[in-house]
Design an enzyme around this catalytic site. Structure first.
Site, PDB file in Angstrom:
ATOM      1  N   SER A   1       0.876  -1.170   0.026  1.00 16.80           N
ATOM      2  CA  SER A   1      -0.046  -0.109   0.034  1.00 16.80           C
ATOM      3  C   SER A   1       0.941   1.294   0.113  1.00 16.80           C
ATOM      4  O   SER A   1       2.046   1.329   0.562  1.00 16.80           O
ATOM      5  CB  SER A   1      -0.856   0.047   1.055  1.00 16.80           C
ATOM      6  OG  SER A   1      -1.648   1.188   1.468  1.00 16.80           O
TER       7      SER A   1
ATOM      8  N   TYR B   1      -1.924   0.455  10.202  1.00 20.08           N
ATOM      9  CA  TYR B   1      -2.335  -0.242   8.870  1.00 20.08           C
ATOM     10  C   TYR B   1      -1.156  -0.226   7.915  1.00 20.08           C
ATOM     11  O   TYR B   1      -0.600  -1.271   7.438  1.00 20.08           O
ATOM     12  CB  TYR B   1      -3.416   0.336   8.063  1.00 20.08           C
ATOM     13  CG  TYR B   1      -3.496  -0.147   6.784  1.00 20.08           C
ATOM     14  CD1 TYR B   1      -3.769  -1.478   6.424  1.00 20.08           C
ATOM     15  CD2 TYR B   1      -3.387   0.772   5.711  1.00 20.08           C
ATOM     16  CE1 TYR B   1      -3.900  -2.009   4.950  1.00 20.08           C
ATOM     17  CE2 TYR B   1      -3.426   0.146   4.355  1.00 20.08           C
ATOM     18  CZ  TYR B   1      -3.582  -0.874   3.697  1.00 20.08           C
ATOM     19  OH  TYR B   1      -3.778  -1.436   2.819  1.00 20.08           O
TER      20      TYR B   1
ATOM     21  N   LYS C   1       1.830  -3.117   6.744  1.00 12.53           N
ATOM     22  CA  LYS C   1       2.294  -3.380   5.488  1.00 12.53           C
ATOM     23  C   LYS C   1       3.808  -3.426   5.264  1.00 12.53           C
ATOM     24  O   LYS C   1       4.411  -4.259   4.631  1.00 12.53           O
ATOM     25  CB  LYS C   1       1.308  -2.611   4.361  1.00 12.53           C
ATOM     26  CG  LYS C   1      -0.232  -2.879   4.362  1.00 12.53           C
ATOM     27  CD  LYS C   1      -0.234  -4.111   3.097  1.00 12.53           C
ATOM     28  CE  LYS C   1      -1.613  -4.579   3.452  1.00 12.53           C
ATOM     29  NZ  LYS C   1      -2.233  -5.499   2.360  1.00 12.53           N
TER      30      LYS C   1
END
Ligand code: UDP
Length: 329
Positions: free
Chosen positions: A117, A141, A145
């Site tokens: 991402s 988040y 990643k």
């Protein structure tokens, strides 16, 4: 060639499953269906309901199926939720990756394409963002990643597991026939929320902040069609199967749209005005995220094909056909 797609019942995973099948691959899906949808699972693929943190079950699937490569989408992906529940993100995403890599090592599967991402970059001043831009995630988040990418890097060095990590910017749109599309619960993404207004499911779209240092004061993002993303995954697997070395690529159009511009594009697709209201900024939102996609073009020969109009058109078709999402839970 047999590809095992982890998270193949989710938004990005299900569109990838379609394309891999259409391009002649045999596809095995592993998904725990926590956020994925059985309705999104292509009948041509073999499906296992399994949480990748269940090592015994995952290993049995790998031993039985012996895939040539893995494409990994199974992760929690909501920035806001991750700020409140970071441990869930570490468990699903980081621990999930740990088990997946252990199983790959133990069963001799050594190629993986990973769904990463732009959230790995954090708040960046200089646009467009290249793969060399420093990574400083500003939410759990994005942090997970980045950790998952680093796990693959060290496993490549130690065990020869080659990877391609694809850092998506804003995934958007739906499959052309509108049979599959975006259905998150809760929904936090801009395009589905805008389209809930003409569907009569919400009174207006709240624009999070109109005092950013951008051309119209609203945040700018690089929206990339889901089938363009899928095409990059097929190319990435083909690249690894041909012996390519591990790589990280950005996937975006190289162009950015503001929130206000997205509302105008949605009005064009829908054919009527969409009510908006300005609201406070959302925590954790960088002002601008635009990809440089040169590396993916140069090495994978990838070229995004879908225009912004087509993104909105396919999203609108899907949401009209599925106003309450898949409704299968
Ligand atoms: N956004 C907004 N209103 C909403 C949802 C999102 O103004 O109801 C904005 C958000 O602040 C961001 C952009 O739309 O600038 C895209 O947000 P989304 O959650 O779709 O993707 P993200 O960029 O966070 O991955």
């Amino acid at each position: 060639m047999k590809i095992l797609i982890v998270g193949g019942a989710g938004y990005i995973g299900s569109h990838n499953v379609r394309l891999f099948l259409d391009r002649g691959y045999e596809v095995v899906i592993v998904d725990n269906l926590n956020t994925g949808h059985m309705s999104a699972v292509d009948k041509r693929a073999k499906f296992y309901k399994c949480d990748i943190r269940d090592k015994a079950e995952l290993k049995a699937i790998f031993e039985k199926e012996q895939p040539d490569g893995v494409v990994h989408f199974a992760a929690l992906s909501l920035v806001g939720v991750s700020m409140k529940q970071p441990l869930e993100y570490f468990s699903n995403n980081v621990y999930g990756m740990q088990i997946l890599l252990e199983v790959m090592k133990e069963t001799g599967v050594n190629k993986i394409v990973f769904s990463s991402s732009a959230a790995t970059y954090g708040d960046v001043e200089k646009m467009p963002i290249t793969e060399d831009t420093p990574t400083n995630p500003i939410n759990p988040y994005g942090e997970t990643k980045l950790m998952m990418e680093k796990m693959m890097k060290w496993c490549d060095m130690a065990y020869g597991i080659h990877y391609v990590s694809l850092r998506y910017f804003n995934a958007a749109g739906a499959y052309d026939d509108s049979s599959i599309g975006e259905d998150h619960n809760p929904e936090t993404h801009l395009i589905p929320l805008i389209l809930q207004v003409p569907l009569g499911k919400r009174d207006h779209i709240s624009v999070f902040g109109n005092d950013y240092d951008t051309r119209d004061g609203t945040c700018i993002r690089d929206y990339i069609h889901i089938m363009d993303l899928a095409d990059a995954h097929v190319r990435a697997i083909e690249y690894l199967l041909k012996g390519g070395e591990s790589q990280i690529f950005n996937l975006g159009t190289g162009d950015g749209q503001s929130v206000n511009e997205m509302i105008v594009a949605a009005e064009k697709a829908v054919g009527k005005p969409i009510k908006k209201e300005y609201a406070a900024r959302r925590a954790g939102d960088p002002a601008r995220l635009i990809a440089s996609n040169k590396k993916a073009k140069d090495i994978l020969g990838w070229e995004p094909k879908y225009s912004l109009d087509k993104i909105m058109e396919t999203a609108w078709l899907f949401h009209q056909k599925h106003p309450d999402g898949y409704n299968d839970k």
